[in-house]
Design a protein around this motif. Structure first.
Motif, PDB file in Angstrom:
ATOM      1  N   THR A 179      10.922   3.552  -1.575  1.00 45.53           N
ATOM      2  CA  THR A 179      11.115   3.221  -2.983  1.00 45.53           C
ATOM      3  C   THR A 179      10.998   1.731  -3.194  1.00 45.53           C
ATOM      4  OG1 THR A 179      13.494   3.115  -2.646  1.00 45.53           O
ATOM      5  CG2 THR A 179      12.588   5.204  -3.420  1.00 45.53           C
ATOM      6  N   MET A 180      10.698   1.355  -4.430  1.00 45.87           N
ATOM      7  CA  MET A 180      10.470  -0.038  -4.809  1.00 45.87           C
ATOM      8  C   MET A 180      11.756  -0.837  -4.718  1.00 45.87           C
ATOM      9  SD  MET A 180       9.314  -1.480  -8.490  1.00 45.87           S
ATOM     10  CE  MET A 180      10.945  -1.085  -9.075  1.00 45.87           C
ATOM     11  N   THR A 214       7.114  -8.768  -8.226  1.00 42.40           N
ATOM     12  CA  THR A 214       7.228  -8.049  -6.962  1.00 42.40           C
ATOM     13  C   THR A 214       7.157  -6.553  -7.220  1.00 42.40           C
ATOM     14  OG1 THR A 214       8.560  -9.782  -5.933  1.00 42.40           O
ATOM     15  CG2 THR A 214       8.684  -7.584  -4.964  1.00 42.40           C
ATOM     16  N   ALA A 215       6.083  -5.922  -6.762  1.00 42.13           N
ATOM     17  CA  ALA A 215       5.922  -4.481  -6.920  1.00 42.13           C
ATOM     18  C   ALA A 215       6.648  -3.721  -5.823  1.00 42.13           C
ATOM     19  CB  ALA A 215       4.444  -4.116  -6.918  1.00 42.13           C
ATOM     20  N   PHE A 216       6.742  -4.339  -4.639  1.00 44.83           N
ATOM     21  CA  PHE A 216       7.465  -3.683  -3.537  1.00 44.83           C
ATOM     22  C   PHE A 216       7.992  -4.742  -2.595  1.00 44.83           C
ATOM     23  CE2 PHE A 216       7.648  -2.199   0.827  1.00 44.83           C
ATOM     24  CZ  PHE A 216       8.487  -1.089   0.699  1.00 44.83           C
ATOM     25  N   MET A 220       0.143   2.853  -3.067  1.00 42.17           N
ATOM     26  CA  MET A 220       0.965   2.247  -4.117  1.00 42.17           C
ATOM     27  C   MET A 220       0.918   3.228  -5.287  1.00 42.17           C
ATOM     28  SD  MET A 220      -0.941  -1.412  -3.620  1.00 42.17           S
ATOM     29  CE  MET A 220      -0.306  -2.182  -5.093  1.00 42.17           C
ATOM     30  N   ILE A 221       2.051   3.852  -5.639  1.00 46.55           N
ATOM     31  CA  ILE A 221       2.036   4.940  -6.615  1.00 46.55           C
ATOM     32  C   ILE A 221       3.047   4.705  -7.735  1.00 46.55           C
ATOM     33  CG2 ILE A 221       1.305   6.615  -4.873  1.00 46.55           C
ATOM     34  CD1 ILE A 221       4.199   7.681  -4.917  1.00 46.55           C
ATOM     35  N   GLN A 230       7.621   1.916  -9.812  1.00 46.39           N
ATOM     36  CA  GLN A 230       6.594   2.195  -8.822  1.00 46.39           C
ATOM     37  C   GLN A 230       7.178   2.214  -7.418  1.00 46.39           C
ATOM     38  OE1 GLN A 230       6.673  -0.575 -10.760  1.00 46.39           O
ATOM     39  NE2 GLN A 230       5.823  -2.359  -9.721  1.00 46.39           N
ATOM     40  N   SER A 231       6.489   2.818  -6.501  1.00 41.95           N
ATOM     41  CA  SER A 231       6.977   2.946  -5.135  1.00 41.95           C
ATOM     42  C   SER A 231       5.797   3.017  -4.185  1.00 41.95           C
ATOM     43  CB  SER A 231       7.852   4.208  -5.002  1.00 41.95           C
ATOM     44  OG  SER A 231       7.098   5.370  -5.303  1.00 41.95           O
ATOM     45  N   LEU A 232       6.106   3.125  -2.917  1.00 38.30           N
ATOM     46  CA  LEU A 232       5.094   3.323  -1.883  1.00 38.30           C
ATOM     47  C   LEU A 232       5.384   4.624  -1.156  1.00 38.30           C
ATOM     48  CD1 LEU A 232       4.813  -0.116  -0.025  1.00 38.30           C
ATOM     49  CD2 LEU A 232       3.451   0.696  -1.945  1.00 38.30           C
TER      50      LEU A 232
END
Length: 258
Positions: free
Chosen positions: A8-9, A119-121, A137-138, A144-146
Motif C-alpha cells: 500500500t501507498m 510521493t506516490a509510494f 503502479m495501480i 494509489q498503491s503497488l
C-alpha cells in the motif's frame, strides 16, 4: 491465480519534503554490477493521469523510481509505460530495500522544489536474487498503491508465444472479466477479478493479427477491445486492463516481458 504481494501507498508526512528534495536532486542513472541482484520491470498503470493535487500548468505526470535513494530511471516513466523498456528487466540489488516513486513535476525550472504530495509510494520491498518481478503502479491518487508479481518465465517454443492477463480496473463494485481471442476463437482468460493475474500460457503464432475483447465475466458482452495484436515467435507478453469504471476510460494495454 498467481499469488500477489500488495504494497500500500505511504503518504507524505512531516519531514518528507526534505527527503523528496534529496531524492529528486539525484539525477544520474544508477548502474549496478553486484552479482547478487534481482530483475525488475515497473509498469505505470495508475488510473488517473493527473494525480491530486493537480500539477502546475505544463507539468508532466511522469515518475522517477528510487531504490535506496538511487535514481533508477533516466527518463521519467509516463502513463501506461514500462521501465526499463521492451524485452528487458533492470538488474538491481536484491533483498529488502527501500523504494520511492516520485512525481517528476517541477516548479518553474527548479527540480529542487517538489510540491507536497508528490510521493506516490514509499516503502520497503523484498526481492530474491536471480528472480524476475513486475511492479505495477495501480489505483488512483490519493489511494494509489503497488503490487508486485514474480514473473515465472519459460521460453516459448519456436512459432509460439507466451501471454498472461491482469485486471487492474478500479471500480466501486469490482467486476470480474473474461478475455476473448478472435484468432483462437475462445476465451484465453476467465473470471479475472481486480488485482489478479493469470499464469503465462503458450499460444501458436496466428497467421494474421489478433483482436482481444474484454468481456463481462460469463457473458459475451464486449466492454472494450485491443486491435491488431501481432505476436512475435518466442516473445512473452503481459496484457493488463486499467482505468476506472464510470470516470476514466477502461482499456487494455500490454508490455513485452522479453
Amino acid at each position: 491465480m498467481k499469488k500477489i504481494t500488495i504494497y500500500t501507498m505511504a503518504m507524505l508526512f512531516t519531514g518528507l519534503f526534505a527527503c523528496e528534495k534529496d531524492l529528486i536532486e539525484a539525477n544520474q542513472k544508477w548502474e549496478f554490477s553486484n552479482s547478487n541482484n534481482t530483475n525488475l520491470k515497473v509498469v505505470n498503470a495508475y488510473t488517473s493521469n493527473v494525480p491530486a493535487p493537480l500539477p502546475a500548468v505544463g507539468a508532466s505526470t511522469t515518475f522517477f523510481i528510487y531504490q535506496n535513494s538511487n535514481k533508477l530511471n533516466g527518463n521519467a516513466l509516463g502513463a501506461a509505460g514500462s521501465w526499463p523498456g521492451p524485452t528487458t528487466y533492470a538488474n538491481i540489488p536484491a533483498g529488502n530495500t527501500n523504494f520511492n516513486i516520485l512525481l517528476s513535476r517541477r516548479i518553474g525550472n527548479n527540480y529542487n522544489a517538489p510540491v507536497r504530495g508528490d510521493t506516490a509510494f514509499r516503502g520497503n520491498i523484498t526481492m530474491e536474487a536471480g528472480k524476475y518481478y513486475t511492479m505495477f503502479m495501480i489505483g488512483e491518487s490519493p489511494t494509489q498503491s503497488l503490487f508486485m508479481i514474480e514473473d515465472k518465465i519459460n521460453d516459448p517454443k519456436e512459432n509460439f508465444y507466451a501471454v498472461r492477463f491482469a485486471n487492474l480496473v478500479v471500480s466501486a463494485i469490482p467486476k470480474p472479466i473474461d478475455v476473448f481471442s478472435r484468432r483462437e476463437r475462445k476465451k484465453v482468460a476467465t473470471n479475472l477479478v481486480y488485482k489478479s493475474v493469470t499464469d503465462f500460457t503458450e499460444l501458436a503464432i496466428p497467421t494474421t493479427t489478433d483482436t482481444l475483447d474484454v468481456m463481462d465475466a460469463g457473458t459475451t458482452k464486449i466492454l472494450y477491445s485491443l486491435n491488431t495484436f501481432t505476436p512475435i515467435s518466442r516473445r512473452i507478453y503481459t496484457f493488463y486492463t486499467f482505468g476506472r469504471t464510470g470516470f476514466t476510460p477502461e482499456r487494455l494495454n500490454s508490455y513485452t516481458n522479453r
